[in-house]
Design a protein around this motif. Structure first.
Motif, PDB file in Angstrom:
ATOM      1  N   ASP A  19       0.941  -1.108  -0.003  1.00  0.00           N
ATOM      2  CA  ASP A  19       0.123  -0.029   0.067  1.00  0.00           C
ATOM      3  C   ASP A  19       0.910   1.050  -0.028  1.00  0.00           C
ATOM      4  O   ASP A  19       0.324   2.465   0.013  1.00  0.00           O
ATOM      5  CB  ASP A  19      -1.027   0.063   1.139  1.00  0.00           C
ATOM      6  CG  ASP A  19      -0.337   0.180   2.576  1.00  0.00           C
ATOM      7  OD1 ASP A  19       0.847  -0.103   2.429  1.00  0.00           O
ATOM      8  OD2 ASP A  19      -0.963   0.168   3.537  1.00  0.00           O
ATOM      9  N   SER A  21       2.945   4.491  -1.352  1.00  0.00           N
ATOM     10  CA  SER A  21       2.674   5.142  -2.653  1.00  0.00           C
ATOM     11  C   SER A  21       3.787   5.158  -3.347  1.00  0.00           C
ATOM     12  O   SER A  21       4.938   4.698  -2.839  1.00  0.00           O
ATOM     13  CB  SER A  21       2.355   6.748  -2.091  1.00  0.00           C
ATOM     14  OG  SER A  21       3.723   7.323  -1.802  1.00  0.00           O
ATOM     15  N   GLU A  24       6.719   7.184  -2.211  1.00  0.00           N
ATOM     16  CA  GLU A  24       7.476   6.562  -1.096  1.00  0.00           C
ATOM     17  C   GLU A  24       8.388   5.531  -1.669  1.00  0.00           C
ATOM     18  O   GLU A  24       9.561   5.525  -1.198  1.00  0.00           O
ATOM     19  CB  GLU A  24       6.664   5.855  -0.045  1.00  0.00           C
ATOM     20  CG  GLU A  24       7.191   5.366   1.170  1.00  0.00           C
ATOM     21  CD  GLU A  24       6.127   4.482   2.216  1.00  0.00           C
ATOM     22  OE1 GLU A  24       6.573   3.723   2.911  1.00  0.00           O
ATOM     23  OE2 GLU A  24       4.932   4.880   1.928  1.00  0.00           O
ATOM     24  N   ASP A  64      -1.397   9.330 -10.304  1.00  0.00           N
ATOM     25  CA  ASP A  64      -1.024  10.454  -9.258  1.00  0.00           C
ATOM     26  C   ASP A  64      -0.081   9.501  -8.173  1.00  0.00           C
ATOM     27  O   ASP A  64      -0.613   8.664  -7.607  1.00  0.00           O
ATOM     28  CB  ASP A  64      -2.305  10.809  -8.468  1.00  0.00           C
ATOM     29  CG  ASP A  64      -1.921  11.503  -7.162  1.00  0.00           C
ATOM     30  OD1 ASP A  64      -0.886  11.688  -6.904  1.00  0.00           O
ATOM     31  OD2 ASP A  64      -2.933  12.190  -6.670  1.00  0.00           O
ATOM     32  N   LEU A  66       1.149  10.077  -5.652  1.00  0.00           N
ATOM     33  CA  LEU A  66       0.739  10.030  -4.034  1.00  0.00           C
ATOM     34  C   LEU A  66      -0.386   9.293  -3.841  1.00  0.00           C
ATOM     35  O   LEU A  66      -0.462   8.586  -2.400  1.00  0.00           O
ATOM     36  CB  LEU A  66       0.327  11.404  -3.713  1.00  0.00           C
ATOM     37  CG  LEU A  66       1.571  12.471  -3.660  1.00  0.00           C
ATOM     38  CD1 LEU A  66       0.974  13.923  -3.433  1.00  0.00           C
ATOM     39  CD2 LEU A  66       2.615  12.145  -2.505  1.00  0.00           C
ATOM     40  N   THR A  67      -1.135   8.824  -4.525  1.00  0.00           N
ATOM     41  CA  THR A  67      -2.364   7.773  -4.398  1.00  0.00           C
ATOM     42  C   THR A  67      -2.160   6.672  -4.822  1.00  0.00           C
ATOM     43  O   THR A  67      -2.823   5.594  -4.264  1.00  0.00           O
ATOM     44  CB  THR A  67      -3.716   8.697  -4.748  1.00  0.00           C
ATOM     45  OG1 THR A  67      -3.563   8.869  -6.198  1.00  0.00           O
ATOM     46  CG2 THR A  67      -3.890   9.983  -4.176  1.00  0.00           C
ATOM     47  N   VAL A  68      -1.390   6.306  -5.704  1.00  0.00           N
ATOM     48  CA  VAL A  68      -1.277   4.952  -6.547  1.00  0.00           C
ATOM     49  C   VAL A  68      -0.409   4.143  -5.673  1.00  0.00           C
ATOM     50  O   VAL A  68       0.784   4.638  -5.336  1.00  0.00           O
ATOM     51  CB  VAL A  68      -0.945   5.158  -7.845  1.00  0.00           C
ATOM     52  CG1 VAL A  68      -0.671   3.860  -8.784  1.00  0.00           C
ATOM     53  CG2 VAL A  68      -2.037   5.739  -8.789  1.00  0.00           C
ATOM     54  N   SER A  69      -0.643   3.023  -5.329  1.00  0.00           N
ATOM     55  CA  SER A  69      -0.068   2.075  -4.611  1.00  0.00           C
ATOM     56  C   SER A  69       1.255   1.208  -5.646  1.00  0.00           C
ATOM     57  O   SER A  69       1.105   1.142  -6.673  1.00  0.00           O
ATOM     58  CB  SER A  69      -0.793   1.009  -3.709  1.00  0.00           C
ATOM     59  OG  SER A  69      -1.196   0.189  -4.750  1.00  0.00           O
TER      60      SER A  69
END
Length: 149
Positions: A19, A21, A24, A64, A66-69
């Motif tokens: 999970d 991002s 990360e 995105d 920041l939101t795609v895992s």
């Protein structure tokens, strides 16, 4: 003497949770100076996420970060080798599957990664690929902006 994967592999695992991002994952790649991270849930390997995956599967599609895992973009069920497998097996798998990195697992747990460059350094240390693979930012030529990449 038989060359084993353990003789070439980079021990230790740069890994992110499924999970995590993409930001990360990319930051971990930068900090660790690696081109891929393993996607793992506990000791279970879920997939491999490469810098190319970030560019081609995410950025090129406008995802995105920041939101795609990591799990959504990674290559699932990666081809793996064990530390006591012969290096020749790793080379054969890379050729057959057209990949440059293999997770090294033992008893289902990721231990590290063996790359095409790792194998070149082991099997043909005088090759151009081995030489390039030994290079680090500390050995790059002094070209303005190069170290900032």
């Amino acid at each position: 003497m038989t060359e084993l994967v353990r003789d070439a592999m980079t021990a230790g695992v740069a890994a992110v949770r499924p999970d995590a991002s993409l930001v990360e994952a990319a930051r971990l790649m930068r900090v660790q100076d690696v081109g891929s991270v393993l996607v793992a849930e506990g000791d279970r390997l879920v997939g491999v996420l490469t810098d190319r995956d970030l560019a081609v599967r995410a950025t090129a599609d406008g995802a995105d970060p920041l939101t795609v895992s990591a799990e959504a973009i990674c290559s699932p069920a990666p081809v793996c080798v064990g530390p006591d497998d012969e290096a020749a097996k790793a080379v054969s798998l890379m050729r057959r599957h057209a990949i440059r990195r293999l997770p090294v697992i033992e008893d289902g747990r990721p231990l590290g990664v063996v790359t095409l460059g790792d194998l070149a350094r082991l099997r043909d240390p005088e090759s151009a690929l081995a030489d390039i693979s030994r290079a680090s930012p500390d050995t790059w030529p002094d070209v303005p902006g190069l170290r900032d990449v």
